[in-house]
Write a protein that holds these residues in place. Structure first.
Motif, mmCIF file in Angstrom:
data_model
loop_
_atom_site.group_PDB
_atom_site.id
_atom_site.type_symbol
_atom_site.label_atom_id
_atom_site.label_comp_id
_atom_site.label_asym_id
_atom_site.label_seq_id
_atom_site.Cartn_x
_atom_site.Cartn_y
_atom_site.Cartn_z
ATOM 1 N N THR A 246 44.014 23.939 22.795
ATOM 2 C CA THR A 246 44.685 22.730 22.308
ATOM 3 C C THR A 246 43.696 21.578 22.162
ATOM 4 N N GLN A 247 42.788 21.449 23.120
ATOM 5 C CA GLN A 247 41.775 20.405 23.028
ATOM 6 C C GLN A 247 40.896 20.601 21.795
ATOM 7 N N LYS A 248 40.568 21.854 21.494
ATOM 8 C CA LYS A 248 39.756 22.142 20.314
ATOM 9 C C LYS A 248 40.497 21.789 19.031
ATOM 10 N N ALA A 249 41.755 22.219 18.940
ATOM 11 C CA ALA A 249 42.492 22.089 17.690
ATOM 12 C C ALA A 249 43.027 20.688 17.476
ATOM 13 N N VAL A 250 43.580 20.076 18.525
ATOM 14 C CA VAL A 250 44.253 18.777 18.397
ATOM 15 C C VAL A 250 43.339 17.640 18.807
ATOM 16 N N GLY A 251 42.685 17.786 19.972
ATOM 17 C CA GLY A 251 41.855 16.697 20.470
ATOM 18 C C GLY A 251 40.617 16.467 19.621
ATOM 19 N N GLN A 252 39.906 17.547 19.295
ATOM 20 C CA GLN A 252 38.676 17.424 18.522
ATOM 21 C C GLN A 252 38.876 17.717 17.035
ATOM 22 N N PHE A 253 40.026 18.230 16.669
ATOM 23 C CA PHE A 253 40.366 18.576 15.284
ATOM 24 C C PHE A 253 39.346 19.526 14.669
ATOM 25 N N ASP A 254 38.858 20.472 15.478
ATOM 26 C CA ASP A 254 37.966 21.519 14.983
ATOM 27 C C ASP A 254 38.831 22.729 14.623
ATOM 28 N N LEU A 255 39.433 22.690 13.454
ATOM 29 C CA LEU A 255 40.392 23.719 13.089
ATOM 30 C C LEU A 255 39.731 25.085 12.910
ATOM 31 N N GLY A 256 38.528 25.119 12.348
ATOM 32 C CA GLY A 256 37.844 26.396 12.164
ATOM 33 C C GLY A 256 37.541 27.090 13.477
ATOM 34 N N PRO A 257 36.796 26.436 14.393
ATOM 35 C CA PRO A 257 36.549 27.060 15.701
ATOM 36 C C PRO A 257 37.824 27.351 16.477
ATOM 37 N N ALA A 258 38.824 26.461 16.369
ATOM 38 C CA ALA A 258 40.086 26.686 17.074
ATOM 39 C C ALA A 258 40.795 27.923 16.544
ATOM 40 N N ALA A 259 40.770 28.112 15.218
ATOM 41 C CA ALA A 259 41.385 29.302 14.633
ATOM 42 C C ALA A 259 40.654 30.563 15.062
ATOM 43 N N ALA A 260 39.322 30.524 15.059
ATOM 44 C CA ALA A 260 38.548 31.680 15.510
ATOM 45 C C ALA A 260 38.820 31.980 16.977
ATOM 46 N N PHE A 261 38.912 30.917 17.781
ATOM 47 C CA PHE A 261 39.208 31.096 19.198
ATOM 48 C C PHE A 261 40.614 31.665 19.387
#
Length: 296
Positions: A246-261
């Protein structure tokens, strides 16, 4: 030869469409994001497996994964034996059985965010019953500052919330055992431990498999309760995989890494559940063989 009527498949068409809309399409969206760099809503760059390589080399991810595995194993080691013990102590019939079933199931009706809030207040030393009692005993307890206290509080909170599910599943398995097994055990003079070892435990293998898999998957995806209780702290001590994602996707808005994760997260859960399932199956097979040897 009369042709087979295939019209019955149309009856499950709404289910197929619902699953496709709620699961398959979002999954394909995540896969699409995992191979792209989302620079802007209208600008994307294809990066292939770059995000997967970055995720697998992420040290914070490794630490969160170790915390998650440790927590899930602790949950299983506590909740499964405790649920079995609780099921064995529950009355088998009568109004007492109905009353106990309702009381045991009460904690399952409480929403996840409310559970976190309850234990957040419960653990405070100024107004919480647990915190005030420990302070009165001279025990320095602070789940917001001490790593061990935070871990134990999150674990006990999960045990309080979800052990009744294991108990209810085990209770259903116990009630499904035919009385003839118990009558034969009494005639043979079997002890209570022998009845549990050779009758009740093998007959509960199916429900125990369901309980282990459900609790493992649910504990591996835990998010709301520790987020409300500790916010992932102190530090990152209770930051599990879901909160890290959630921190990756929402907090940092890193959608690519968050999707891969997310995909890696899904594969980890799938792999561990597969290992658990096969381990339980093999244990059940060896247990059935031992039972046959005993009867022989």
């Amino acid at each position: 030869m009369k042709p087979i009527n295939q019209r019955a498949w149309f009856l499950i068409l709404p289910v197929v469409l619902s699953v496709a809309f709620s699961a398959i399409l979002p999954l394909m969206t995540v896969v699409n994001y995992s191979v792209q760099d989302i620079i802007a809503p209208d600008r994307r760059v294809f990066v292939g497996t770059e995000w997967f390589a970055a995720v697998l080399q992420d040290e914070e991810l490794h630490n969160a994964l170790l915390r998650q595995i440790g927590f899930s194993l602790a949950v299983l080691l506590v909740e499964i034996p405790l649920g079995i013990l609780l099921a064995l102590c529950m009355p088998a019939q009568g109004w007492r059985a109905s009353a106990v079933l309702v009381i045991v199931a009460l904690s399952l009706l409480i929403p996840w965010n409310v559970v976190g809030t309850i234990w957040q207040v419960f653990g405070r030393s100024d107004i919480g019953l647990l915190g005030a009692a420990l302070a009165a005993l001279g025990i320095n307890y602070n789940y917001t500052a001490n790593v061990l206290d935070a871990w134990l509080t999150v674990l006990i909170m999960d045990v309080w919330h979800w052990t009744p599910l294991v108990a209810l599943l085990c209770y259903a398995g116990l009630r499904a055992i035919p009385p003839a097994y118990y009558q034969a055990a009494r005639i043979d003079g079997a002890s209570r431990l022998a009845v549990f070892r050779y009758i009740e435990l093998p007959k509960m293998r199916g429900v125990l498999m369901i309980a282990v898999l459900l609790r493992f998957m649910d504990s591996f995806m835990i998010y709301t309760e520790p987020f409300v209780l500790t916010g992932g702290g102190p530090g990152n001590a209770t930051t599990f995989l879901s909160q890290y994602l959630t921190q990756k996707a929402v907090g940092q808005f890193d959608l690519g890494p968050a999707a891969a994760f997310s995909i890696v997260y899904f594969l980890i859960i799938l792999l561990l559940c597969f290992i658990l399932y096969n381990w339980i199956q093999r244990a059940g097979t060896s247990g059935a063989a031992d039972e046959e040897n005993v009867h022989a």
